[in-house]
Design a protein around this motif. Structure first.
Motif, short mmCIF file in Angstrom:
data_model
loop_
_atom_site.label_atom_id
_atom_site.label_comp_id
_atom_site.label_asym_id
_atom_site.label_seq_id
_atom_site.Cartn_x
_atom_site.Cartn_y
_atom_site.Cartn_z
N UNK A 1 23.22 15.85 71.28
CA UNK A 1 24.48 15.73 72.01
C UNK A 1 24.50 16.60 73.25
N UNK A 2 23.95 17.81 73.14
CA UNK A 2 23.87 18.67 74.33
C UNK A 2 23.08 17.97 75.43
N UNK A 3 21.96 17.36 75.08
CA UNK A 3 21.12 16.70 76.09
C UNK A 3 21.85 15.52 76.74
N UNK A 4 22.57 14.74 75.92
CA UNK A 4 23.32 13.62 76.47
C UNK A 4 24.38 14.11 77.46
N UNK A 5 25.10 15.16 77.09
CA UNK A 5 26.16 15.69 77.95
C UNK A 5 25.58 16.35 79.20
N UNK A 6 24.55 17.13 79.02
CA UNK A 6 23.94 17.86 80.14
C UNK A 6 23.40 16.91 81.19
N UNK A 7 22.79 15.82 80.76
CA UNK A 7 22.23 14.84 81.69
C UNK A 7 23.31 14.20 82.55
N UNK A 8 24.55 14.23 82.10
CA UNK A 8 25.65 13.59 82.81
C UNK A 8 26.62 14.60 83.43
N UNK A 9 26.32 15.88 83.31
CA UNK A 9 27.19 16.90 83.88
C UNK A 9 28.52 17.02 83.16
N UNK A 10 28.54 16.73 81.86
CA UNK A 10 29.77 16.77 81.07
C UNK A 10 29.87 18.10 80.33
N UNK A 11 30.93 18.89 80.53
CA UNK A 11 31.12 20.11 79.74
C UNK A 11 31.23 19.74 78.25
N UNK A 12 30.44 20.43 77.42
CA UNK A 12 30.27 20.00 76.03
C UNK A 12 30.60 21.12 75.06
N UNK A 13 31.33 20.76 73.99
CA UNK A 13 31.63 21.66 72.87
C UNK A 13 31.14 20.96 71.60
N UNK A 14 30.25 21.62 70.86
CA UNK A 14 29.77 21.04 69.61
C UNK A 14 30.80 21.27 68.52
N UNK A 15 31.03 20.26 67.68
CA UNK A 15 32.00 20.39 66.60
C UNK A 15 31.41 19.97 65.26
N UNK A 16 31.80 20.70 64.24
CA UNK A 16 31.51 20.32 62.86
C UNK A 16 32.29 21.27 61.96
N UNK A 17 32.60 20.80 60.76
CA UNK A 17 33.43 21.59 59.85
C UNK A 17 32.59 22.23 58.76
N UNK A 18 32.91 23.48 58.44
CA UNK A 18 32.24 24.15 57.32
C UNK A 18 32.85 23.73 55.99
N UNK A 19 34.08 23.20 56.05
CA UNK A 19 34.76 22.74 54.83
C UNK A 19 35.77 21.68 55.22
N UNK B 1 34.48 14.18 46.70
CA UNK B 1 33.86 13.98 48.01
C UNK B 1 33.20 15.27 48.51
N UNK B 2 32.17 15.11 49.34
CA UNK B 2 31.51 16.26 49.95
C UNK B 2 32.48 17.02 50.84
#
Length: 282
Positions: A40-58, A67-68
């Motif tokens: 995702x960083x590479x996709x955003x960087x190639x397009x000049x898009x400011x990027x924040x990675x997201x995911x939940x620990x719970x 459910x997981x």
């Protein structure tokens, strides 16, 4: 104190691009997190898009107890801090309880208030007290103009950080969500950057019986429709949604994501140019 990732969280978009919050719903493994963050960083960087990675620990609000939910706070925050350090990107994660806010703030840049919890005063105050940016998601049950009360709670805390507000659809009967595009100008009145969560907006709550379903094929249409009205986008993205631990039916396919970003940039820039033209003519 950890090093800061350079980013203007008060105005995270640029003159040429919206900002992007993207990643898998929940942390599935350290290896998978690295795969998704780097891709995702590479996709955003190639397009000049400011990027924040997201995911939940719970994920504390899953439909079924079976459910997981993710690796938990200690293990999950360790993975997110590692992602942040290795790839040099800001990181966002959900918090569900007040006592999670301070530890999470040591590992990530943005604390996200889940839509179901957008009116939980103690949670909002604890998140704001960390000084981190807070992304406040509008509840499925809430009128867009009423989200201002949550914003006011966050901004009432001395030393609070920037606040973002996110639209993610409204409940429409049972098992369906609808996005009212009149919501965006109402949310903009809060004075906060406005985000559209294009993937949770296509959820079908309870549609799988034991879990939430979704209409993945509708994601691009909704995102394109919102492109001229928002400052940022939120997408849950997965390399194989059919095997995702959470929210697979409403996750964008990684292999298709770059093409959608290209379309959204064209629309966003056209909308931004038109808005600047209107402002100059007044």
């Amino acid at each position: 104190m950890r090093d800061e990732v350079p980013m203007d969280f008060a105005r995270p978009f640029t003159d040429q691009s919206f900002f992007l919050i993207a990643g898998p719903c929940v942390i599935e493994s350290r290896e998978h997190a690295h795969l998704m963050a780097s891709s995702l960083r590479d996709l955003a960087e190639a397009r000049g898009i400011p990027f924040i990675y997201k995911s939940s620990f719970d994920k504390a609000n899953r439909t079924s107890r079976e459910s997981h939910r993710g690796p938990g706070m200690e293990g999950g925050l360790d993975i997110l801090a590692e992602i942040r350090s290795r790839y040099g990107v800001p990181v966002l994660t959900d918090v569900h309880e007040s006592d999670q806010c301070a530890p999470a703030a040591q590992a990530v840049d943005v604390l996200q208030i889940p839509a179901f919890l957008c009116r939980q005063t103690d949670l909002l105050l604890a998140a704001a007290a960390t000084g981190r940016t807070v992304n406040l998601k509008k509840g499925q049950f809430l009128a867009p103009w009423d989200l201002k009360h949550g914003v006011e709670k966050l901004q009432s805390v001395p030393g609070h950080g920037p606040v973002w507000v996110t639209e993610r659809g409204s409940s429409f009967g049972y098992g369906n969500l609808v996005v009212d595009f009149q919501s965006f100008p109402h949310l903009r009145k809060t004075g906060c950057p406005v985000v559209f969560d294009a993937t949770h907006s296509v959820q079908k709550p309870g549609a799988l019986g034991h879990a939430t379903g979704g209409a993945r094929e509708m994601i691009p249409s909704l995102a394109r429709a919102a492109a001229t009205a928002v400052d940022g986008f939120f997408f849950e993205v997965h390399d194989c949604p059919e095997k995702a631990w959470s929210d697979g039916p409403n996750a964008m396919r990684l292999e298709q994501f770059g093409a959608l970003l290209d379309e959204l940039l064209i629309l966003w820039r056209a909308g931004r140019a038109a808005a600047l033209q209107d402002a100059a003519g007044k």
